[in-house]
Design an enzyme around this catalytic site. Sequence first.
Site, PDB file in Angstrom:
ATOM      1  N   HIS A 243      41.673  31.990  40.739  1.00 29.01           N
ATOM      2  CA  HIS A 243      40.703  33.104  40.695  1.00 29.01           C
ATOM      3  C   HIS A 243      39.996  33.386  42.026  1.00 29.01           C
ATOM      4  O   HIS A 243      40.107  34.465  42.600  1.00 29.01           O
ATOM      5  CB  HIS A 243      39.624  32.794  39.658  1.00 29.01           C
ATOM      6  CG  HIS A 243      40.117  32.412  38.313  1.00 29.01           C
ATOM      7  ND1 HIS A 243      40.584  33.333  37.407  1.00 29.01           N
ATOM      8  CD2 HIS A 243      40.201  31.200  37.693  1.00 29.01           C
ATOM      9  CE1 HIS A 243      40.939  32.706  36.281  1.00 29.01           C
ATOM     10  NE2 HIS A 243      40.715  31.420  36.444  1.00 29.01           N
TER      11      HIS A 243
HETATM   12  C1  BDR Z   1      35.812  31.659  37.192  1.00 27.92           C
HETATM   13  O1  BDR Z   1      35.164  30.641  36.438  1.00 27.92           O
HETATM   14  C2  BDR Z   1      35.248  29.411  37.090  1.00 27.92           C
HETATM   15  O2  BDR Z   1      35.660  28.432  36.200  1.00 27.92           O
HETATM   16  C3  BDR Z   1      36.177  29.585  38.254  1.00 27.92           C
HETATM   17  O3  BDR Z   1      35.727  28.823  39.356  1.00 27.92           O
HETATM   18  C4  BDR Z   1      36.118  31.060  38.543  1.00 27.92           C
HETATM   19  O4  BDR Z   1      35.076  31.374  39.439  1.00 27.92           O
HETATM   20  C5  BDR Z   1      37.009  32.147  36.424  1.00 27.92           C
HETATM   21  O5  BDR Z   1      36.620  32.668  35.203  1.00 27.92           O
END
Ligand code: BDR
Length: 315
Positions: A243
């Site tokens: 992400h």
């Molecule tokens: C986001 O949530 C976190 O767990 C990850 O680091 C990312 O920023 C994804 O939904």
Amino acid sequence: MASRKIIIDTDPGQDDALAILLALASPEELDVLGITVVAGNVPLPWTQKNARKICELAGKPGTRVFAGADRPLIRPLVTAEHVHGRTGLDGPDLPEPTMPLQAQHAVDFIIDTLRSLPSGEVTLCTLGPLTNVALALQQAPDIAPRIRQIVMMGGGFFEGGNITPAAEFNIYVDPHAADVVFRSGVPLVVMPLDVTHQVLTTRKRVEAIGALGTPVARAVVELLEFFERFDEQKYGCDGGPLHDPCVIAYLLQPQLFQGRDCNVTIETGSDLTLGMTVVDWWGVTSRPRNATVMRYVDADGFFNLLTARLKTLCG
Ligand code: BDR
Ligand code: CA
């Protein structure tokens, strides 16, 4: 061309760690003024320590790390140890950091930096819940027009949510902060799950990073192998979605991404859909466009960029 001044606001997190490494590996394009840390994936004592571990892994112990909010504006903190492990950075055995945590509060650092540099120079890159940024905007509304852009990982629309059926984790943890940010009038670029779910750490891509053979690459492989196990099981795919590095990749190579300007409104009232990013993708309301929402990414281009930049880190 002068490098772009950025503040990275983050809750590391293995994917946050990759985003930080990508930024620190790109000094010609990005000037990381500071890393501000928030509670999110795990509580603040872990996230601030993890941020420093990553700076040291990158061989950049002079990077300034500031601790910020230890809880959301209104709601109790929700964390994601089930994804990231107990420490938030499970996987490699990284040494305890020796670089200091800065004494200044992250929110004060954000405000002071925006006030002291020329208007329109500083970009905020947010990789976690938006609590620090919302607090800064609430405490110092004069900074809003001074922010060049906020590029964030958050939300999801066509893909739905990942922490509830409707909500993505970063927005869900602090929907009230997200609401402040989306109403702020600051130019926003949003990397939702719709994009990040296309950026998968497939075996082949992780092997290409491992083949770099550096200590950083070895640690990255261990981070990714831990991180992807949860999503591989959940989604049944080869690799997990990377992400947060999408935010930094956008600053480096915006042409990798495609999206459109639309209105995004945050649900703060409903128990069922709390934290949902309601994206008016089709323009069916007269609500003003307040964000560029990305939908497509050149995933191979993204991993080529990431791998090439990681190669430059010898830490
Ligand atoms: C986001 O949530 C976190 O767990 C990850 O680091 C990312 O920023 C994804 O939904
Ligand atoms: Ca994150």
